[in-house]
Design an enzyme around this catalytic site. Structure first.
Site, PDB file in Angstrom:
ATOM      1  N   SER A 194      71.698-126.029  -2.029  1.00 19.47           N
ATOM      2  CA  SER A 194      70.641-126.955  -2.345  1.00 19.47           C
ATOM      3  C   SER A 194      71.131-128.526  -2.240  1.00 19.47           C
ATOM      4  O   SER A 194      72.220-128.843  -2.446  1.00 19.47           O
ATOM      5  CB  SER A 194      70.023-126.662  -3.639  1.00 19.47           C
ATOM      6  OG  SER A 194      69.491-125.654  -3.787  1.00 19.47           O
TER       7      SER A 194
HETATM    8  N1  SAH Z   1      72.307-122.138  -6.316  1.00 14.87           N
HETATM    9  C1  SAH Z   1      72.416-121.914  -4.972  1.00 14.87           C
HETATM   10  C2  SAH Z   1      71.410-122.269  -4.044  1.00 14.87           C
HETATM   11  C3  SAH Z   1      71.502-121.032  -2.858  1.00 14.87           C
HETATM   12  S1  SAH Z   1      70.220-120.826  -1.838  1.00 14.87           S
HETATM   13  C4  SAH Z   1      73.652-122.995  -4.678  1.00 14.87           C
HETATM   14  O1  SAH Z   1      73.790-123.838  -5.583  1.00 14.87           O
HETATM   15  O2  SAH Z   1      74.390-123.039  -3.678  1.00 14.87           O
HETATM   16  C5  SAH Z   1      69.222-119.533  -2.711  1.00 14.87           C
HETATM   17  C6  SAH Z   1      70.000-118.338  -2.858  1.00 14.87           C
HETATM   18  O3  SAH Z   1      69.334-117.530  -3.362  1.00 14.87           O
HETATM   19  C7  SAH Z   1      70.705-117.564  -1.648  1.00 14.87           C
HETATM   20  O4  SAH Z   1      72.009-117.413  -1.887  1.00 14.87           O
HETATM   21  C8  SAH Z   1      69.886-116.503  -1.671  1.00 14.87           C
HETATM   22  O5  SAH Z   1      70.761-115.234  -1.008  1.00 14.87           O
HETATM   23  C9  SAH Z   1      69.508-116.033  -2.956  1.00 14.87           C
HETATM   24  N2  SAH Z   1      68.287-115.082  -3.188  1.00 14.87           N
HETATM   25  C10 SAH Z   1      67.319-114.965  -2.441  1.00 14.87           C
HETATM   26  N3  SAH Z   1      66.552-114.161  -2.677  1.00 14.87           N
HETATM   27  C11 SAH Z   1      66.956-113.559  -4.045  1.00 14.87           C
HETATM   28  C12 SAH Z   1      66.521-112.500  -4.649  1.00 14.87           C
HETATM   29  N4  SAH Z   1      65.378-111.846  -4.790  1.00 14.87           N
HETATM   30  N5  SAH Z   1      67.531-112.381  -5.793  1.00 14.87           N
HETATM   31  C13 SAH Z   1      68.646-113.131  -6.014  1.00 14.87           C
HETATM   32  N6  SAH Z   1      68.945-114.023  -5.177  1.00 14.87           N
HETATM   33  C14 SAH Z   1      68.332-114.156  -4.080  1.00 14.87           C
END
Ligand code: SAH
Length: 213
Positions: A64
């Protein structure tokens, strides 16, 4: 670890930029100054790590924007020792920010490739969440509930009920809600069966995926 004074200077500048954009909590700005974001990106993006940008982290996902991480963290209102559940571990950057704020972090990722990559990364950098679990964020993590705060780092089409149920009374759920664009939404559990809801403007996230691969 490759974390030099040049990186520190860039982080200080990033924190100043976020303060200008409205991030107010000193502890959050300090965490942004502390966590070496460049180590959470593939090295080809390293030179851009301290710009307020999102980047690919593999498996079609992104780390993000720093502003978004700071904004969500501020809404969560973390106090040292708070038990926080993060949905969407991704690169682990948000996890590290929460750890610097001295939260006990439980974090869930549902894509195996990212789960494994970030697990080895936690070992390398010494950021250790209390639990890093491969699982589905729609279900939360009931075995460790209730939580002081839950932060969802992907765009959810609706509020998963288990997440509301896993909050302490007084606990806060920060969740971007919507399909192509999301409204940042804060639910506060005011009593066993009542929640207060506030919204904080629009953001763009990758989707919270509904079915396990
Ligand atoms: N907090 C992260 C943001 C990553 S983007 C950072 O600082 O890098 C969102 C993340 O949510 C991705 O890694 C994706 O694989 C995960 N994600 C998507 N759907 C999900 C679900 N149903 N349960 C858990 N994680 C999920």
């Amino acid at each position: 670890m490759n974390n030099t004074s040049k990186h520190q200077g860039l982080r200080n500048r990033l924190a100043a930029e976020l303060a200008e954009k409205g991030i107010e909590q000193e502890a959050v700005l300090k965490a942004i100054k502390t966590v070496p974001r460049h180590l959470f990106l593939d090295s080809s993006f390293e030179s851009h790590a301290y710009q307020n940008k999102a980047f690919p982290i593999g498996a079609d996902q992104t780390i993000s924007h720093p502003y978004t991480v700071a904004f969500q963290t501020e809404l969560l209102g973390v106090s040292p020792g708070d038990k926080i559940l993060e949905i969407g571990t991704g690169s682990g950057y948000q996890t590290a920010v929460l750890l610097v704020l001295k939260a006990q972090v439980y974090t869930l990722e549902r894509q195996l490739e990212l789960f494994k990559k970030t697990q080895s990364f936690f070992k390398k950098t010494g950021y250790f969440p209390k639990k890093h679990v491969f699982g589905d964020g729609y279900l939360g993590l009931p075995e460790h509930a209730p939580y002081d705060g839950i932060v969802v780092t992907a765009g959810a089409p609706f509020v998963p009920k288990p997440l509301l149920e896993q909050l302490k009374i007084g606990g806060r759920l920060v969740i971007p809600l919507g399909d192509s664009e999301q409204e940042m939404t804060l639910y506060t559990r005011t009593a066993a069966h009542s929640f207060e809801r506030k919204t904080y403007g629009s953001f763009k996230f990758v989707p919270l995926l509904e079915k396990k691969n």
